[in-house]
Enzyme design. Structure first.
Site, PDB file in Angstrom:
ATOM      1  NE  ARG A  28      -4.138  -1.636   0.110  1.00  0.00           N
ATOM      2  CZ  ARG A  28      -5.248  -1.741   0.831  1.00  0.00           C
ATOM      3  NH1 ARG A  28      -5.540  -0.850   1.733  1.00  0.00           N
ATOM      4  NH2 ARG A  28      -6.053  -2.744   0.631  1.00  0.00           N
ATOM      5  NE  ARG A  32      -7.748   4.803   2.255  1.00  0.00           N
ATOM      6  CZ  ARG A  32      -8.478   3.958   2.946  1.00  0.00           C
ATOM      7  NH1 ARG A  32      -9.707   4.261   3.268  1.00  0.00           N
ATOM      8  NH2 ARG A  32      -7.989   2.797   3.334  1.00  0.00           N
ATOM      9  NE  ARG A  41     -10.379   8.286  -2.749  1.00  0.00           N
ATOM     10  CZ  ARG A  41     -10.635   8.072  -1.470  1.00  0.00           C
ATOM     11  NH1 ARG A  41     -10.681   6.839  -1.009  1.00  0.00           N
ATOM     12  NH2 ARG A  41     -10.816   9.080  -0.657  1.00  0.00           N
ATOM     13  CG  ASP A  78      -8.598  -4.032  -4.326  1.00  0.00           C
ATOM     14  OD1 ASP A  78      -8.132  -3.257  -3.486  1.00  0.00           O
ATOM     15  OD2 ASP A  78      -9.261  -5.043  -4.022  1.00  0.00           O
ATOM     16  CE1 TYR A 155     -12.588  -8.106   1.713  1.00  0.00           C
ATOM     17  CE2 TYR A 155     -10.899  -9.709   1.150  1.00  0.00           C
ATOM     18  CZ  TYR A 155     -11.290  -8.585   1.848  1.00  0.00           C
ATOM     19  OH  TYR A 155     -10.420  -7.947   2.677  1.00  0.00           O
TER      20      TYR A 155
END
Ligand code: CP3
Length: 356
Positions: A28, A32, A41, A78, A155
C-alpha cells in the site's frame, strides 16, 4: 520492451543473490496517506473508476516513487478485480470498505461463475501494466499481484469484508466440495491473470493471502495453501531470459512457514508477529523473506521508527535474501515524512549487513 532494469536490488534479493544494501518497498505504498493519491482518486470520482482507468492507475503507481527512493513499484489495482470481472459487481465506499452487489452463496452461483479472460474483462489492468512499464523505463522492477483463492472466496461469499467469516466458513464446513469448486475456479482465474500481467510487463508477482491466518492448521493446508501452490506451478516463471520471482504472503501464516516455503515460491512475506530471525532459520536456503516491520510503528517517533528499522535488519542478520517491507499495508493516517525516514533508514543502516 525494455530488457534491463537499472535498480535490480529487489530481483537479486528475491533470488537470494548479493546486493549492496537491502531493497525496500511497502505494501500500500500508493494510498490514502498521500495527498496526491487523494487528489487523483477525487479526479477519478471513486476507487473502482481509479482502478479501471489505466492512465490514473499508472499515475498513482508512480506517485510514491517520485517522493521516495523505493526499490520497486507495485501495480495500482486491487485483488477484488477478479471477482468483479466474474460479474459480482464491486463498489467501495469510504468507511464501509469493499462490497459486492451479487455475492456467491450456493452451489448454483458457484457453478455459474466463468473464468474471466484477462485481456478482455481485465484488459484495463493489462493496459495499466503496459503504461507503467513504459513510464518506468526500467528504473525499478514492477510488481504485479493477485489475491489468494481463499482470500478472494471470503469476500465473494460474505459480499464484502468480514470479521468472523461466518458465511465463508459455513460454506467451507458444510459444503466443502462447493468451496473447493469455487477455489479451483479462482486459482485458474488467478493463474491466467498473473500470466497476463507477466506478458504485459510485470517483473515480480505476489499473491496476497490476507485471510489465510483465520484458518485452522488443517484447513489452511486444505483450503488455502494448495490453491496458492497451484498458481505458482502454473506461472510463466521466465520472460526475456529473466526469472520472474513469485512471493507468497499469508498474513498470520507464521506457524506454517515451512510448508509455505516448500510451495515452489521464491520468497515468503511475513507479518510483524513472526520473528524474522527464527523465520530465516526455519526456511533455511529455500526462499527469500520479505517483511516485517509493524505498520503501526510508522506512528511512533522518528527515533523509535529508525530503531525499529535497525531491529528488523538485525533480526534478519547478515547476507542476502531479505526484502524490507512492513508486515502489512501502510495505513491512511501515516505522515508521509515517516515513510521517507523509513526508506532512507533501510538503505543507510543495511549497508553493513552486506559487506563481504
Ligand atoms: O500495495 C499497493 O500499493 C498496491 C495497491 C493495492 C491496493 N489493494 C490498493 C487499495 C493492493 C496490492 C491491494 C490488495 C488488497 N486489496 C488486499 C490484500 C492486501 C491487504 O491489504 O491485505 C485486500 C484484502 C484488498 C481488498 C480491499 N481493497 C480492502 C479490504 C479495501 C478497503 C480497506 C482500505 O484499506 O481502504 C480495499 C481498497 C483499497 N485498495 C484502497 C487502496 C489504496 C483504499 C481505497 C481508497 O479509499 O482510496
Amino acid at each position: 520492451m525494455v530488457s534491463t532494469i537499472k535498480n535490480d536490488r529487489l530481483l537479486k534479493a528475491l533470488m537470494r543473490q548479493p546486493v549492496d544494501c537491502t531493497p525496500v518497498w511497502l505494501m500500500r505504498q500508493a494510498g490514502r496517506y498521500l495527498p496526491e493519491y487523494r487528489a487523483t482518486r477525487a479526479q477519478a470520482g471513486d476507487f473502482v473508476t481509479l482502478c479501471r482507468t489505466p492512465e490514473l492507475a499508472c499515475e498513482v503507481t508512480l506517485q510514491p516513487l517520485r517522493r521516495y527512493d523505493l526499490d520497486a513499484a507495485i501495480l495500482f489495482s486491487d485483488i477484488l478485480t477478479i471477482p468483479d470481472a466474474m460479474g459480482l459487481g464491486l463498489s467501495l465506499d469510504e468507511g464501509i470498505g469493499p462490497r459486492f452487489e451479487r455475492p456467491v452463496r450456493d452451489v448454483a452461483a458457484i457453478e455459474a461463475l466463468g473464468i474471466p479472460d484477462p485481456e478482455l474483462e481485465l484488459g484495463y489492468v493489462m493496459e495499466a501494466v503496459r503504461l507503467i512499464r513504459r513510464e518506468l523505463a526500467g528504473a525499478v522492477p514492477l510488481i504485479g499481484f493477485c489475491g489468494s483463492p481463499w482470500t478472494l472466496a471470503t469476500y465473494m461469499v460474505e459480499g464484502g469484508g468480514s470479521r468472523e467469516f461466518r458465511l465463508a466458513k459455513k460454506l467451507m464446513y458444510d459444503e466443502p466440495r462447493a468451496m473447493h469448486s469455487l477455489l479451483d475456479k479462482l486459482s485458474r482465474a488467478a493463474t491466467a491473470y498473473l500470466n497476463a500481467q507477466i506478458a504485459a510487463g510485470v517483473d515480480v508477482v505476489m499473491v496476497f493471502d490476507t485471510w489465510g491466518g483465520v484458518l485452522s492448521t488443517p484447513d489452511y493446508h486444505e483450503f488455502s495453501l494448495p490453491y496458492m501452490r497451484r498458481i505458482v506451478e502454473g506461472l510463466q516463471r521466465e520472460r526475456e531470459g529473466r526469472r520472474i520471482p513469485a512471493i507468497l504472503f499469508t498474513k498470520g501464516g507464521g506457524l506454517w512457514l515451512e510448508s509455505i516455503a516448500a510451495s515452489g515460491c521464491d520468497a515468503v512475506g511475513i507479518d510483524w508477529v513472526c520473528d524474522l530471525g527464527s523465520a530465516r532459520e526455519r526456511v533455511g536456503q529455500r526462499v527469500a523473506l520479505q517483511g516485517n516491520l509493524d505498520p503501526e510503528m510508522l506512528y511512533a517517533s522518528p527515533q523509535r521508527l529508525r530503531q525499529g528499522v535497525a531491529d528488523v535488519l538485525a533480526a534478519y542478520g547478515e547476507g542476502p535474501g531479505h526484502v524490507f517491507n512492513l508486515g502489512h499495508g501502510v495505513t491512511p493516517q501515516v505522515d508521509p515524512e515517516q515513510v521517507r525516514l523509513l526508506v532512507d533508514a533501510v538503505h543507510e543502516l543495511s549497508a553493513s549487513c552486506h559487506r563481504r
